[in-house]
Scaffold this motif. Sequence first.
Motif, PDB file in Angstrom:
ATOM      1  N   UNK A   1      54.486  44.955  42.183  1.00 60.00           N
ATOM      2  CA  UNK A   1      54.529  43.598  42.444  1.00 60.00           C
ATOM      3  C   UNK A   1      54.331  43.253  44.056  1.00 60.00           C
ATOM      4  N   UNK A   2      54.954  44.085  45.014  1.00 61.39           N
ATOM      5  CA  UNK A   2      54.799  44.137  46.300  1.00 61.39           C
ATOM      6  C   UNK A   2      53.304  44.346  46.542  1.00 61.39           C
ATOM      7  N   UNK A   3      52.769  45.381  45.950  1.00 59.25           N
ATOM      8  CA  UNK A   3      51.395  45.726  46.075  1.00 59.25           C
ATOM      9  C   UNK A   3      50.400  44.358  45.807  1.00 59.25           C
ATOM     10  N   UNK A   4      50.703  43.745  44.672  1.00 61.28           N
ATOM     11  CA  UNK A   4      49.931  42.750  44.344  1.00 61.28           C
ATOM     12  C   UNK A   4      49.947  41.564  45.355  1.00 61.28           C
ATOM     13  N   UNK A   5      50.942  41.539  46.240  1.00 66.99           N
ATOM     14  CA  UNK A   5      51.054  40.185  47.005  1.00 66.99           C
ATOM     15  C   UNK A   5      50.672  40.844  48.565  1.00 66.99           C
ATOM     16  N   UNK A   6      50.159  42.148  48.670  1.00 62.34           N
ATOM     17  CA  UNK A   6      49.892  42.517  50.070  1.00 62.34           C
ATOM     18  C   UNK A   6      48.578  42.088  50.305  1.00 62.34           C
ATOM     19  N   UNK A   7      48.383  41.602  51.558  1.00 57.54           N
ATOM     20  CA  UNK A   7      46.968  41.131  52.023  1.00 57.54           C
ATOM     21  C   UNK A   7      46.378  41.872  53.222  1.00 57.54           C
ATOM     22  N   UNK A   8      47.032  42.107  54.178  1.00 57.27           N
ATOM     23  CA  UNK A   8      46.438  42.588  55.464  1.00 57.27           C
ATOM     24  C   UNK A   8      45.741  43.938  55.316  1.00 57.27           C
ATOM     25  N   UNK A   9      46.044  44.887  54.578  1.00 54.23           N
ATOM     26  CA  UNK A   9      45.349  46.014  54.515  1.00 54.23           C
ATOM     27  C   UNK A   9      43.826  45.555  53.825  1.00 54.23           C
ATOM     28  N   UNK A  10      43.859  44.841  52.654  1.00 54.42           N
ATOM     29  CA  UNK A  10      42.921  44.570  51.860  1.00 54.42           C
ATOM     30  C   UNK A  10      41.985  43.789  52.796  1.00 54.42           C
ATOM     31  N   UNK A  11      42.372  43.093  54.002  1.00 52.46           N
ATOM     32  CA  UNK A  11      41.525  42.321  54.718  1.00 52.46           C
ATOM     33  C   UNK A  11      40.622  43.032  55.699  1.00 52.46           C
ATOM     34  N   UNK A  12      41.366  44.322  55.942  1.00 56.00           N
ATOM     35  CA  UNK A  12      40.438  45.356  56.946  1.00 56.00           C
ATOM     36  C   UNK A  12      39.548  46.040  56.182  1.00 56.00           C
ATOM     37  N   UNK A  13      39.809  46.449  54.947  1.00 57.69           N
ATOM     38  CA  UNK A  13      38.834  47.148  54.186  1.00 57.69           C
ATOM     39  C   UNK A  13      37.857  46.309  53.655  1.00 57.69           C
ATOM     40  N   UNK A  14      37.576  44.677  54.083  1.00 62.63           N
ATOM     41  CA  UNK A  14      36.592  44.116  53.566  1.00 62.63           C
ATOM     42  C   UNK A  14      36.635  43.502  52.214  1.00 62.63           C
ATOM     43  N   UNK A  15      37.921  43.402  51.744  1.00 64.40           N
ATOM     44  CA  UNK A  15      38.064  42.490  50.357  1.00 64.40           C
ATOM     45  C   UNK A  15      38.246  41.106  50.623  1.00 64.40           C
ATOM     46  N   UNK A  16      37.787  40.514  51.521  1.00 66.36           N
ATOM     47  CA  UNK A  16      37.639  39.057  51.887  1.00 66.36           C
ATOM     48  C   UNK A  16      36.342  38.555  51.819  1.00 66.36           C
TER      49      UNK A  16
ATOM     50  N   UNK B   1      33.911  46.791  37.470  1.00 64.36           N
ATOM     51  CA  UNK B   1      34.469  48.310  37.762  1.00 64.36           C
ATOM     52  C   UNK B   1      35.111  48.463  38.850  1.00 64.36           C
ATOM     53  N   UNK B   2      36.056  49.471  39.225  1.00 67.47           N
ATOM     54  CA  UNK B   2      36.561  49.686  40.423  1.00 67.47           C
ATOM     55  C   UNK B   2      35.732  49.913  41.503  1.00 67.47           C
ATOM     56  N   UNK B   3      34.654  50.256  41.447  1.00 63.56           N
ATOM     57  CA  UNK B   3      33.686  50.320  42.330  1.00 63.56           C
ATOM     58  C   UNK B   3      32.560  49.295  42.782  1.00 63.56           C
ATOM     59  N   UNK B   4      32.912  48.125  42.324  1.00 61.08           N
ATOM     60  CA  UNK B   4      32.035  46.943  42.531  1.00 61.08           C
ATOM     61  C   UNK B   4      32.760  46.136  43.492  1.00 61.08           C
ATOM     62  N   UNK B   5      32.169  45.342  44.310  1.00 58.50           N
ATOM     63  CA  UNK B   5      32.552  44.684  45.389  1.00 58.50           C
ATOM     64  C   UNK B   5      33.488  43.440  44.769  1.00 58.50           C
ATOM     65  N   UNK B   6      34.452  43.046  45.058  1.00 58.85           N
ATOM     66  CA  UNK B   6      35.420  42.298  44.739  1.00 58.85           C
ATOM     67  C   UNK B   6      36.569  41.662  45.779  1.00 58.85           C
ATOM     68  N   UNK B   7      37.123  40.519  45.581  1.00 62.88           N
ATOM     69  CA  UNK B   7      38.195  40.212  46.329  1.00 62.88           C
ATOM     70  C   UNK B   7      39.611  40.413  45.516  1.00 62.88           C
ATOM     71  N   UNK B   8      40.703  40.146  46.043  1.00 61.05           N
ATOM     72  CA  UNK B   8      41.876  40.202  45.314  1.00 61.05           C
ATOM     73  C   UNK B   8      42.700  38.888  45.407  1.00 61.05           C
ATOM     74  N   UNK B   9      43.799  38.633  44.529  1.00 65.33           N
ATOM     75  CA  UNK B   9      44.226  37.307  44.596  1.00 65.33           C
ATOM     76  C   UNK B   9      44.865  36.836  45.785  1.00 65.33           C
ATOM     77  N   UNK B  10      45.547  37.907  46.589  1.00 62.28           N
ATOM     78  CA  UNK B  10      46.145  37.316  47.974  1.00 62.28           C
ATOM     79  C   UNK B  10      44.720  37.142  48.920  1.00 62.28           C
ATOM     80  N   UNK B  11      43.802  38.009  48.830  1.00 67.09           N
ATOM     81  CA  UNK B  11      42.516  37.770  49.840  1.00 67.09           C
ATOM     82  C   UNK B  11      41.814  36.465  49.404  1.00 67.09           C
ATOM     83  N   UNK B  12      41.653  36.048  48.396  1.00 68.59           N
ATOM     84  CA  UNK B  12      41.265  34.931  47.717  1.00 68.59           C
ATOM     85  C   UNK B  12      41.838  33.805  48.256  1.00 68.59           C
TER      86      UNK B  12
END
Lengths: 458, 433
Positions: free
Chosen positions: B353-368, B377-388
Amino acid sequence: MTGFAFLLLLMAAILGYMLNRYAAQSVRAGGGRFHSLTGYHGMFSALLVLVPVLTIILAWLVLQGPLIDRMVMGGLPQGALQGLDTGGRQLVLAEIKSIAGGRVFGTPEDWKLAAADRLVALRETSGWLLVVVVAVLGLSIIAFARSRVSAGFRARQGVERIVSGLMIFCSTVAVFTTVGIILSLTFETYRFFQAVPVSEFLFGTNWEPQIPIRADQIAAEGAFGWLPVILGTMVITVVALVVAIPIGLLSAIYLNEFAPGRVRSVVKPVLEILAGVPTVVYGFFAILVVAPAIRSFGATIDIDVAPNTALAAGGVMGIMLIPFISSFADDALSAVPQAMRDGSLGLGATRGEMMTTVLFPAALPGIVGGILLAVSRAIGETMIVVMAAGLMARMTINPLDSVTTVTVQIVTLLIGDTSFDNPKTLAAFALGMMLFLVTLVINIFALRIVRKYREAYD
Amino acid sequence: MTDVTNRPPGRTPNRASELVAASLKRRHAKQARLKWLGMGAIGIAFLMLFILVGSLVSTGWQAFTQTHVTLDVYVDPDEIEAEDLPRGDFDDVLVDSLASMLPEVGTEDRATARSVAGILSNGAQFMLRDLVVANPSLIGETITMTVPVSDPYDQLNKGLIERATPEALRRVKDNEIAWFDTLAEQGAVSKPFNWALFTNADSRFPELAGLKGALVGSFWALLVCFLISFPLGIGAAIYLEEFAPKNKLSDFIEVNINNLAAVPSVVFGLLALAVFINWFGLPRSVPFVGGLTLALMTMPTIIIATRAALKAVPPSIREAAMGLGASRQQVVFQHVLPPAMPGILTGTIIGLAQALGETAPLLLIGMNAFITSAASGPFDSATALPTQIFIWADSPERGFVSRTSAAILVLLGFLVAMNAVAIFLRQKFQRKW
């Protein structure tokens, strides 16, 4: 192809398990006295297959991409890459990859099309090679494991050795992560300091992380002095603590001493909710509600407040830290021995006096430790400040002004920038290094205080 | 009693107790003040929580509905030819049918036609195109379809644009409001549940933007995170708790894990960027790298929870198994681990649940990134809920404000559900020894 390799591995492991178990059962049926249970003979084979072959597949997956890229780039015709720097080469590679993926834009040169074909062919070959390697290795290991089945073979010890090796590997991953963090930060920071002198970074009072796009550009020399950035971080941290410490401590005191059991069992989990809310939510709350509220309040008493004032970011961060401080303080108060409570009450103190004159001073080291951990949290907190604090670094301690923080700069410097060879990107790693060091020192210090204090009363 | 009768004369018992009573009153008042301050502090914290949730709900609930308008569209063969379907003028067809519902409006004037077209969402023509492409026999027919309206009209219908504000300050002009009211009078305007919020991926137009891409991306990232951190975390915890010799090395590992749990999340993002993307050459913006990064952050949580669960299993169980001749690993894996499993799962779910809300590291690897289709699939570009949420919070369009709140409510809903499952597991299966 990769999926097929994994499937093959799974099948090999199951096959090895069944074969060995069946063999062991038939030996036992023949009257042999076994050292290990038959299941252990099966597990021995399965693990012997799984561990090395899985390692090979994973290593293959990690290494094949860069290796194929290098082969493709090396196979380009002479002169195709002449005069291109790293960025240009990467662009060419990206174009080749997108052609290989079937997305052709415009009319690319023939050598790019050829390279794309080569890339596809290489990927195909690599996939097949992987499957062959997995199959051959898997079968030979199965055959080896099968040959070991005998009444005297200590299969259980074998299995336990492998399992214990796996567990040791698991526990070293944490160490590897730390080492990875330190190495990557050190390496990039070192490269940053080759471009920017250490003294300028540590003592400079100007933070303007631009780099000239063209060589003849005027007034675009970047300045990389981190003092205004860390000053802004401190301003926001202080604002957060001013909000969090009184509220957190007072609520801990109330919960620990005065609250009836039922109130406590309701209030504590509700406070914990504040800690579980993702920080991006707090960031949005800051820009949606808190910043406009502070601004309009400032307007009614004729004070000019910046749109992204440090008060908003810091205040919201303070709300986030309330449960953190209150639960640490609660733990510290609970750890004070009952004898001290009884003693002060027996001497005629009221419960309030017991709290302020005996419990609170006795728990103070633990509380300070908790506050220090909250400070390190506040320094490292990212999303609230990225969304609600400013981007411009200023040498100011006025919380009504807009300030920037270390984490804001890291994120804004790295968003959308991939190249690793300019000081702008590397500056983010230098800031990250400082952030890591500062929080590490605070954490170690705080944990030591907390632990030492706990030992004193145990 | 002697000491009572021997009391020195002149010192009445009343005076002392009066003094005590007076000071006691003062002291009790002081205690009451402390108590009230504490209750006030809790009150402030609760008030903040209430304002937080309240503001999100009050801005977000509107995004769960979307204004639609129902049109009778005559698929004009002059505008849309079966041979050249993708290039048909679907926009004009829609504008014509819309204008026919507004009696006083003609579409000969380009400017008027454009502002009439502005009522409909940009996605409407694509919906019509998809319908006709799927069934070319519709050409020449009149079909009834319900399409979303564009963001300003959606806001108007939801009352978010005040009709009383002067025209110059409004995004919808007076004559446009009149058109919309005409449509509403004809019963063409409806406000159904906004399924697009869950079935569409991101879009530049608020009325079309949805969370599907983010949900799928978060799913893949969490799956990868779970598959990596769960076995690694349990393995490490079992080793450290049950097998590790007490020496410098295991102390070092322990200090490491505790420190890792307190490292700022953005530093993990830097690690991922330098090692996974720059060094290993993994692609940017993919959930696999996101999951890998989140796994490193989740592992300490799982290790700590697993160790606590293992510690809670009473030694008598271990001793009984040992006494019957089980090996140390048999004791742990067959007798200690099963009763500890509910505690381990609870810790894992809380970590995820903590991981689901985590944003900052995902921003740095470009999930925004701005991605208009869901990952396959897991190798396709995507955003995540917090970065969205972060992307939408940054968008200038008014319509994204309520969509951001709605996305946050969805995220909080997932977090509440995960924590509820964790609490349920703990209550239901954890044994008290």
